[in-house]
Scaffold this active site. Structure first.
Site, mmCIF file in Angstrom:
data_model
loop_
_atom_site.group_PDB
_atom_site.id
_atom_site.type_symbol
_atom_site.label_atom_id
_atom_site.label_comp_id
_atom_site.label_asym_id
_atom_site.label_seq_id
_atom_site.Cartn_x
_atom_site.Cartn_y
_atom_site.Cartn_z
ATOM 1 N N GLU A 48 0.819 -1.235 0.000
ATOM 2 C CA GLU A 48 0.000 0.000 0.000
ATOM 3 C C GLU A 48 0.843 1.271 0.000
ATOM 4 O O GLU A 48 0.614 2.181 0.811
ATOM 5 C CB GLU A 48 -0.981 -0.013 1.183
ATOM 6 C CG GLU A 48 -2.015 -1.097 1.066
ATOM 7 C CD GLU A 48 -3.163 -1.005 2.071
ATOM 8 O OE1 GLU A 48 -3.102 -0.188 3.003
ATOM 9 O OE2 GLU A 48 -4.132 -1.779 1.909
ATOM 10 N N GLU A 94 -5.416 -8.376 -0.401
ATOM 11 C CA GLU A 94 -6.182 -8.068 0.814
ATOM 12 C C GLU A 94 -7.619 -7.816 0.379
ATOM 13 O O GLU A 94 -7.876 -6.877 -0.387
ATOM 14 C CB GLU A 94 -5.644 -6.820 1.531
ATOM 15 C CG GLU A 94 -4.314 -7.037 2.221
ATOM 16 C CD GLU A 94 -3.889 -5.847 3.076
ATOM 17 O OE1 GLU A 94 -4.763 -5.174 3.655
ATOM 18 O OE2 GLU A 94 -2.674 -5.600 3.137
HETATM 19 O O1 AHR Z 1 -5.327 -5.781 6.965
HETATM 20 C C1 AHR Z 1 -5.189 -4.646 7.767
HETATM 21 C C2 AHR Z 1 -4.440 -3.514 7.061
HETATM 22 O O2 AHR Z 1 -5.203 -3.095 5.969
HETATM 23 C C3 AHR Z 1 -3.111 -3.854 6.441
HETATM 24 O O3 AHR Z 1 -2.058 -3.771 7.343
HETATM 25 C C4 AHR Z 1 -2.967 -2.819 5.381
HETATM 26 O O4 AHR Z 1 -2.199 -3.256 4.299
HETATM 27 C C5 AHR Z 1 -4.393 -2.488 5.001
HETATM 28 O O5 AHR Z 1 -4.626 -1.136 4.979
#
Ligand code: AHR
Length: 552
Positions: A173, A292
């Site tokens: 990210e 994610e």
């Molecule tokens: O999954 C929780 C958080 O969400 C992670 O650390 C990050 O990559 C995302 O913003």
């Protein structure tokens, strides 16, 4: 009652089912690692301190690949802290999550846990505070068999054989201002490209994931992908997509349409990949790594929970984003899985974020039990039964739900797979009020019979927010779906057709499994099953099968 007719396209499959669609994520944050997968002293802990009750649930969930060790955590991570004698490892501040990191679990321990849980490791490198050299050094440490300073250090630390990690994420990210070492797309693109180049020199067998946008609402979404891919296409194999969904202001209809949002997001990223590859004449394919995705009540976290958690004392394993999932959340997770299947020709990997305690399908209490959240069930069934090839499902004739966020969306969300003569339907009824009478036409199949049909919906006497807890771990689960009928026309020709009719409860995720009549059998799957065997194949040209049911 609503009605809808769906049709499967059995002639041109979307893609083979890739087991990597069923990945997950363990970050060093909150209680994902400490008191999640790892809790020495717990009554189920193995010799290394890993909880076997949690590992059993991970295996049951059917996870294929697990991203590690972050997430935001990785952007401040010094991997060298996490290897060597445990007692000598430094205790560090984890600035990403305002926590104390003891490094009692590190690269070796996680690799051993992953091997015992039967999952592949997907390793992220720190491109926040660190760079090209440290990433290549970690790769050398993990993947070079012997005879160099770092590979021999690994051997001296107890791992004679290389970890042989194939999938590597180039940071996390980096488009987000919250990220340690946040960068512009050009800064990150250049760094990712140079890191990729050196990592490939060290181990040409690896697959690399460039970091895409943190979500589709980022102001830089689109331009970020285009710029990063312009730097990295030809060097990377995947670009990431992160996608979290939540119900806002009680708008359940928009929330239940989240898969439409994911469909559009994936289509846009796929189009950018195609454009950049075409413009630059890049042959190397680039998949989408949805590394994610989940339901996450992020607004609540940012506006209410975050302040005291991230400004107070520095603690080990604080309770962070331990969202408790209800029925609605599980139905949304089921439909997001459908979206991933529908894009199986473009999505090369997907990781439910996360695995244990932190926005997770598995929860555990320190010194206490581990249990399945509602979201566990659609994931487990999809990972287990989506096999063979993904089939397109035409839902265009279905009634629609008007939503504030996505406009008019079909009331039914569907995906299907076919493995030889076995066909599996994954179905969501998005209506919160109406049952949905569904008929599904499956052309070009030999005689099919029902194997099993299950649904997850609002249990009698409870509401759509019903969840599973430490004391009531099985309030919400799968029950057998009533009234599923399969009529199959086989005739003399090799390929006949089948028609399935089912009534999906309001707000439900369902799975219907069909098999060639000769192979059909009923498996004891649903928690409250009372089934009769599916009709065996008979000599007539048309057969009908159904199951005894518990869900009226
Ligand atoms: O999954 C929780 C958080 O969400 C992670 O650390 C990050 O990559 C995302 O913003």
């Amino acid at each position: 009652m609503l009605t809808a007719s769906l049709r499967l396209n059995t002639r041109t499959p979307v893609a083979p089912v890739n087991p990597r669609l069923f990945g997950s994520f363990v970050e060093h944050m909150g209680r994902a690692v400490y008191t999640g997968i790892f809790e020495p002293g717990h009554e189920t802990a193995d010799a290394r301190g890993f909880r076997s009750d949690v590992a059993d649930l991970v295996r049951e969930l059917g996870v294929s690949i697990v991203r590690y060790p972050g997430g935001n955590f990785v952007s401040g991570f010094k991997w060298e802290d996490s290897v060597g004698p445990v007692d000598e490892r430094p205790v560090r501040l984890d600035a990403a999550w305002h926590s104390i990191e003891t490094n009692r679990v590190g690269i070796h321990e996680f690799a051993a846990w992953a091997a015992s849980a039967g999952v592949e490791v997907m390793q992220a490198v720190n491109l926040g505070t660190r760079g090209v050299a440290e990433a290549a050094e970690l790769l050398e440490y993990c993947n070079i068999p012997r005879g160099t300073a770092l590979s021999d250090a690994r051997r001296a630390n107890g791992a004679d054989e290389p970890f042989d990690i194939r999938v590597w994420c180039l940071g996390n990210e980096m488009d987000g201002p919250w990220q340690i070492g946040h960068k512009t797309a050009d800064e990150y693109g250049r760094l990712a490209a140079e890191t990729a180049r050196l990592m490939r020199f060290v181990d040409p067998r690896i697959e690399l994931v460039a970091a895409g946008s943190s979500n589709a609402e980022m102001p830089t979404f689109g331009s970020w992908e285009r710029t990063v891919l312009t730097h990295t296409a030809g060097l990377v194999d995947h670009i990431s997509v992160h996608a979290y969904y939540e119900e806002l202001d009680g708008d359940a209809d928009s929330f239940l349409a989240s898969a439409v949002g994911l469909d559009r997001y994936l289509d846009e990223v796929a189009q950018i990949i195609d454009e950049v590859r075409a413009e630059a004449g890049i042959e190397r394919p680039i998949g989408i790594s949805v590394d994610e995705w989940n339901v996450w009540y992020q607004t609540r976290f940012n506006e209410v929970d975050k302040e005291p958690l991230l400004t107070g004392e520095w603690n080990e394993a604080p309770r962070l984003i331990e969202d408790e999932y209800g029925v609605t959340d599980a139905v949304v997770v089921g439909s997001l899985l459908n979206s991933l299947l529908r894009h199986g020709n473009r999505v090369s990997m997907a990781n439910l974020a996360q695995l244990v305690n932190v926005i997770a399908p598995i929860r555990s209490e320190p010194g206490g039990p581990a249990w399945r959240q509602t979201t566990f069930h659609p994931f487990e069934r999809t990972a287990r039964f989506a096999r063979g090839e993904i089939l397109e499902v035409d839902v265009s004739g279905a009634p629609v739900v008007e939503t504030q966020k996505y406009g008019a969306v079909p009331v039914v969300d569907a995906a299907a797979t076919r493995d030889g003569d076995d066909v599996v339907l994954f179905l969501v009824n998005r209506s919160t009020t109406d049952v949905l009478a569904l008929s599904v036409e499956i052309p070009d199949v030999a005689g099919l019979a029902l194997v099993d049909a299950e649904t997850l919906t609002v249990p009698d006497g409870l509401d759509r927010h019903a969840s599973n807890t430490a004391t009531e771990p099985a309030r919400v689960g799968l029950v057998r779906l009533a009234g599923v009928e399969v009529s199959s026309e086989s005739g003399a020709a090799a390929a006949g057709s089948a028609a399935v009719s089912a009534t999906l409860p309001a707000l439900s995720w369902s799975i219907i499994r069909l098999a060639a009549t000769a192979a059909a059998e009923t498996l004891p799957a649903a928690t409250s099953a009372s089934s009769s065997a599916a009709s065996p194949s008979d000599s007539s040209d048309a057969t009908t099968s159904s199951l005894g049911d518990t869900r009226a």
